[in-house]
Write an enzyme that holds these catalytic residues in place. Structure first.
Site, PDB file in Angstrom:
ATOM      1  N   ASP A 189      27.874 -58.731 -17.185  1.00 16.22           N
ATOM      2  CA  ASP A 189      29.297 -58.543 -17.497  1.00 16.22           C
ATOM      3  C   ASP A 189      29.517 -57.358 -18.451  1.00 16.22           C
ATOM      4  OD1 ASP A 189      31.980 -59.029 -17.353  1.00 16.22           O
ATOM      5  OD2 ASP A 189      31.965 -60.797 -18.663  1.00 16.22           O
ATOM      6  N   GLU A 217      29.203 -54.291 -17.941  1.00 16.45           N
ATOM      7  CA  GLU A 217      28.988 -53.290 -16.888  1.00 16.45           C
ATOM      8  C   GLU A 217      29.701 -51.978 -17.169  1.00 16.45           C
ATOM      9  OE1 GLU A 217      31.369 -55.443 -16.844  1.00 16.45           O
ATOM     10  OE2 GLU A 217      33.030 -54.105 -16.361  1.00 16.45           O
ATOM     11  N   ASP A 264      36.405 -56.872 -12.063  1.00 17.85           N
ATOM     12  CA  ASP A 264      35.246 -57.312 -12.839  1.00 17.85           C
ATOM     13  C   ASP A 264      35.120 -58.832 -12.778  1.00 17.85           C
ATOM     14  OD1 ASP A 264      33.138 -57.588 -14.551  1.00 17.85           O
ATOM     15  OD2 ASP A 264      34.222 -56.982 -16.373  1.00 17.85           O
ATOM     16  N   ASP A 311      40.686 -53.922 -14.953  1.00 16.09           N
ATOM     17  CA  ASP A 311      39.505 -53.329 -15.595  1.00 16.09           C
ATOM     18  C   ASP A 311      39.306 -51.859 -15.209  1.00 16.09           C
ATOM     19  OD1 ASP A 311      37.635 -53.832 -17.534  1.00 16.09           O
ATOM     20  OD2 ASP A 311      36.067 -54.443 -16.121  1.00 16.09           O
ATOM     21  N   LYS A 351      37.158 -45.717 -17.435  1.00 17.90           N
ATOM     22  CA  LYS A 351      36.431 -46.811 -16.760  1.00 17.90           C
ATOM     23  C   LYS A 351      37.202 -47.239 -15.516  1.00 17.90           C
ATOM     24  CE  LYS A 351      35.049 -51.694 -17.503  1.00 17.90           C
ATOM     25  NZ  LYS A 351      34.807 -52.778 -18.492  1.00 17.90           N
ATOM     26  N   LYS A 362      32.358 -64.541 -14.987  1.00 18.97           N
ATOM     27  CA  LYS A 362      33.412 -64.888 -15.946  1.00 18.97           C
ATOM     28  C   LYS A 362      34.080 -66.189 -15.516  1.00 18.97           C
ATOM     29  CE  LYS A 362      35.009 -60.191 -17.088  1.00 18.97           C
ATOM     30  NZ  LYS A 362      34.749 -60.180 -18.522  1.00 18.97           N
ATOM     31  N   ARG A 392      30.020 -50.146 -19.813  1.00 19.18           N
ATOM     32  CA  ARG A 392      29.227 -49.160 -20.557  1.00 19.18           C
ATOM     33  C   ARG A 392      28.178 -48.511 -19.655  1.00 19.18           C
ATOM     34  NH1 ARG A 392      27.529 -53.593 -24.892  1.00 19.18           N
ATOM     35  NH2 ARG A 392      29.578 -54.348 -24.235  1.00 19.18           N
TER      36      ARG A 392
HETATM   37  N1  BES Z   1      36.085 -55.909 -18.772  1.00 15.62           N
HETATM   38  C1  BES Z   1      35.462 -56.638 -19.803  1.00 15.62           C
HETATM   39  C2  BES Z   1      36.165 -56.516 -21.153  1.00 15.62           C
HETATM   40  C3  BES Z   1      37.557 -57.088 -21.253  1.00 15.62           C
HETATM   41  C4  BES Z   1      37.756 -58.354 -21.792  1.00 15.62           C
HETATM   42  C5  BES Z   1      38.658 -56.350 -20.900  1.00 15.62           C
HETATM   43  C6  BES Z   1      39.032 -58.852 -21.934  1.00 15.62           C
HETATM   44  C7  BES Z   1      39.948 -56.848 -21.018  1.00 15.62           C
HETATM   45  C8  BES Z   1      40.134 -58.106 -21.544  1.00 15.62           C
HETATM   46  C9  BES Z   1      34.019 -56.152 -19.993  1.00 15.62           C
HETATM   47  O1  BES Z   1      33.393 -55.672 -18.865  1.00 15.62           O
HETATM   48  C10 BES Z   1      33.232 -57.324 -20.494  1.00 15.62           C
HETATM   49  O2  BES Z   1      33.169 -58.283 -19.796  1.00 15.62           O
HETATM   50  N2  BES Z   1      32.685 -57.211 -21.692  1.00 15.62           N
HETATM   51  C11 BES Z   1      31.931 -58.269 -22.267  1.00 15.62           C
HETATM   52  C12 BES Z   1      30.727 -57.669 -22.948  1.00 15.62           C
HETATM   53  C13 BES Z   1      29.734 -58.674 -23.443  1.00 15.62           C
HETATM   54  C14 BES Z   1      29.055 -59.364 -22.270  1.00 15.62           C
HETATM   55  C15 BES Z   1      28.717 -57.955 -24.290  1.00 15.62           C
HETATM   56  C16 BES Z   1      32.799 -58.976 -23.300  1.00 15.62           C
HETATM   57  O3  BES Z   1      33.539 -58.301 -24.022  1.00 15.62           O
HETATM   58  O4  BES Z   1      32.769 -60.192 -23.349  1.00 15.62           O
HETATM   59 ZN    ZN Z   2      34.651 -54.806 -17.411  1.00 12.92          ZN
HETATM   60 ZN    ZN Z   3      32.484 -57.140 -17.670  1.00 11.26          ZN
END
Ligand code: BES
Ligand code: ZN
Ligand code: ZN
Length: 499
Positions: free
Chosen positions: A342, A344, A264, A283, A259, A271, A346
């Site tokens: 958020d 993104e 992000d 990220d 990734k 966020k 995937r």
């Molecule tokens: N980059 C984040 C995941 C992340 C969170 C990485 C904390 C490192 C530390 C990812 O893109 C994300 O925001 N995922 C969301 C998904 C949700 C909206 C289904 C999450 O995990 O909150």
């Molecule tokens: Zn992310």
């Molecule tokens: Zn994200």
């Protein structure tokens, strides 16, 4: 750092600091075995040293050539493993820095671990603990002493120790490449600039790099990557790395996918800043791990055909940014309803995973800082590993876990039962990009599973990729998690019977 191996007698090592890792209750025997001025110095210090893990003691021989001798505890001599050696070496680094020793020797301990593995582990631990990221420090202070040169001492098996030391150095340096990329300020690693950095690495280490631009990505109809990129002023790239030596044992490649969200913000599903967006330059840590692993594989000349793919973009709320409710048509032809911008990672991974089918890969492994749920479930020292539940699933998980245990990049498996995919059902499209609050790391993996038709392993590294508190040989910030995991996995894959 320069690393060399010597078999000179310990008494003859003319160094500022001689580091001796020693098992619990083994110091007396070791002092007798070593004898001479060093043995005498050790004996006089024994009242204060047992050899428990983390214990360190400095002593000062009154005669002989070494100015200082440090004993470092390894704990139960029957349970000394690679990780214990890395941690002991990291303690050695701290002593070398503290004493400003400019010549340092580190001694292979008596243990059941072979000289090659011990040499590798000690060099990895020593070098990784010496890492500091000072690119943005205007005045980087006093010059660093104690970390320019390391001499590894082996009493026998010099060749094996040398092989291990060399591999340890390459794997540590490749891990530091990934750390540097993660720690780099986002404006210096836009998708285009990241592509340029990788092109330079490919030229330096002899693997091929081709950086796709936005029009290439449009031609391949990668609707996920293009959708996430819509809010950005920077165009996306897809960084493709190839290592295909003439002696490769496979004709269908092993594909590594990382990734590469260079920042992000969450997009319109923004966020919060504190403890969330403020770490999101990390990220792209999955991408950084793949880049580091490609460097290591090329430098170690591993006889395997390996491809690395890193889709790169930032995720921002721009004027044209994708919105909750948008439906994207992905590279595979499948439609995805975006309900949270958020989620993104995937979306960009799905396009590249479906593109990877073209290679008819033997196996695809993706690494991604994919979900906050991974951090909640496993914390910051262990990543989550998931795979398709077919007849070879356990074999794949075992191979990954073995590489994890050996490299120190630890993994824990998560279940992938079919029912977890139910959470992704959409009213309007084929699937949606989020599940509900439950089992977030698994539903993310289930999303990706829709886009693969080959043996596939997914590693969610959200927790261990980036630290807010340091660990023995991992500093605050980017850790380079995954580089040594992937490199060890690939080495096992290339030399299955030898090890
Ligand atoms: N980059 C984040 C995941 C992340 C969170 C990485 C904390 C490192 C530390 C990812 O893109 C994300 O925001 N995922 C969301 C998904 C949700 C909206 C289904 C999450 O995990 O909150
Ligand atoms: Zn992310
Ligand atoms: Zn994200």
């Amino acid at each position: 750092m320069k690393v060399s191996v010597t078999t000179l007698s310990l008494q003859d090592l003319d160094v500022d600091l001689l580091i001796l890792p020693i098992g619990h209750m083994m110091a007396k025997a070791r002092a007798l075995q070593i004898g001479g001025p060093i043995g005498t110095a050790l004996s006089s210090a024994l009242i204060d040293f047992e050899g428990k893990p983390g214990e360190t003691l400095l002593c000062y021989p009154t005669e002989g050539r070494a100015r200082r001798v440090a004993m470092i505890g390894l704990g139960d001599p029957y349970e000394i493993d690679r990780e214990e050696l890395r941690k002991a070496a990291a303690d050695g680094t701290r002593l070398a820095m503290k004493t400003k020793a400019s010549t340092v020797a580190l001694c292979l301990p008596d243990s059941s671990i072979d000289a090659e593995a011990a040499g590798q582990s000690l060099v990895e631990g020593y070098m990784l603990a010496a890492y500091e990221y000072d690119r943005y420090k205007t005045d980087s202070g006093e010059p660093k002493v104690g970390t320019e040169r390391l001499v590894l001492h082996a009493s026998s098996d010099e060749k094996a120790a040398r092989r291990g030391a060399e591999r340890g150095r390459v794997e540590a340096e490749s891990t530091m490449t990934a750390r540097d990329l993660v720690n780099l300020s986002p404006h210096e690693k836009t998708p285009t600039l990241l592509g340029k950095i990788v092109e330079r690495s490919g030229r330096k280490y002899g693997y091929e790099v081709s950086v796709w631009d936005k029009s290439d990505i449009e031609k391949e109809k990668m609707g996920g990557l293009l959708g996430v990129n819509r809010g950005s002023v920077e165009p996306p790239t897809l960084i493709e790395m190839t290592w295909n030596p003439s002696k490769a044992s496979n004709s269908r490649p092993v594909v590594l996918v990382g990734k590469g969200i260079v920042f992000d913000t969450g997009g319109l599903s923004l966020k919060p800043t504190k403890n969330s967006m403020d770490h999101m330059k990390a990220d792209m840590a999955g991408g950084a791990a793949v880049i580091g692993a490609m460097e290591a594989i090329a430098r170690l000349d591993v006889p395997l055909y390996v491809i690395g793919l890193v889709p790169a973009t930032d995720n921002r709320p721009g004027q044209d940014a994708y919105v909750p409710g948008d439906v994207l048509r992905m590279h595979s032809g499948m439609t995805v309803e975006v309900l949270n911008t958020d989620a993104e990672g995937r979306l960009i991974l799905a396009d590249v995973l479906s593109y990877a089918k073209l290679y008819r890969p033997e196996i695809v492994i993706d690494l991604a800082t994919l979900t906050g749920a991974q951090v909640v479930a496993l914390g910051s020292q262990v990543a989550a590993v998931m795979t398709r539940q077919d007849e070879d699933a356990n074999e794949r998980l075992d191979a990954m876990m073995t590489a994890g245990n050996r490299s120190g990049d630890l993994l824990h498996p998560m279940p992938m039962h079919a029912h977890y995919a139910d959470a992704l059902k959409s009213e309007v499209a084929d699937i949606k990009n989020i599940g509900n609050r439950e089992a977030g790391s698994i539903t993310a993996a289930k999303f990706l599973e829709h886009f693969v038709d080959y043996p596939w392993v997914h590693v969610d590294i959200a927790g261990p990729a980036f630290l807010k508190k340091s660990l023995p040989y991992r500093p605050i910030g980017g850790t380079g998690f995954g580089v040594r995991l992937l490199t060890e996995f690939i080495r096992d894959y290339a030399y299955p019977k030898k090890r």
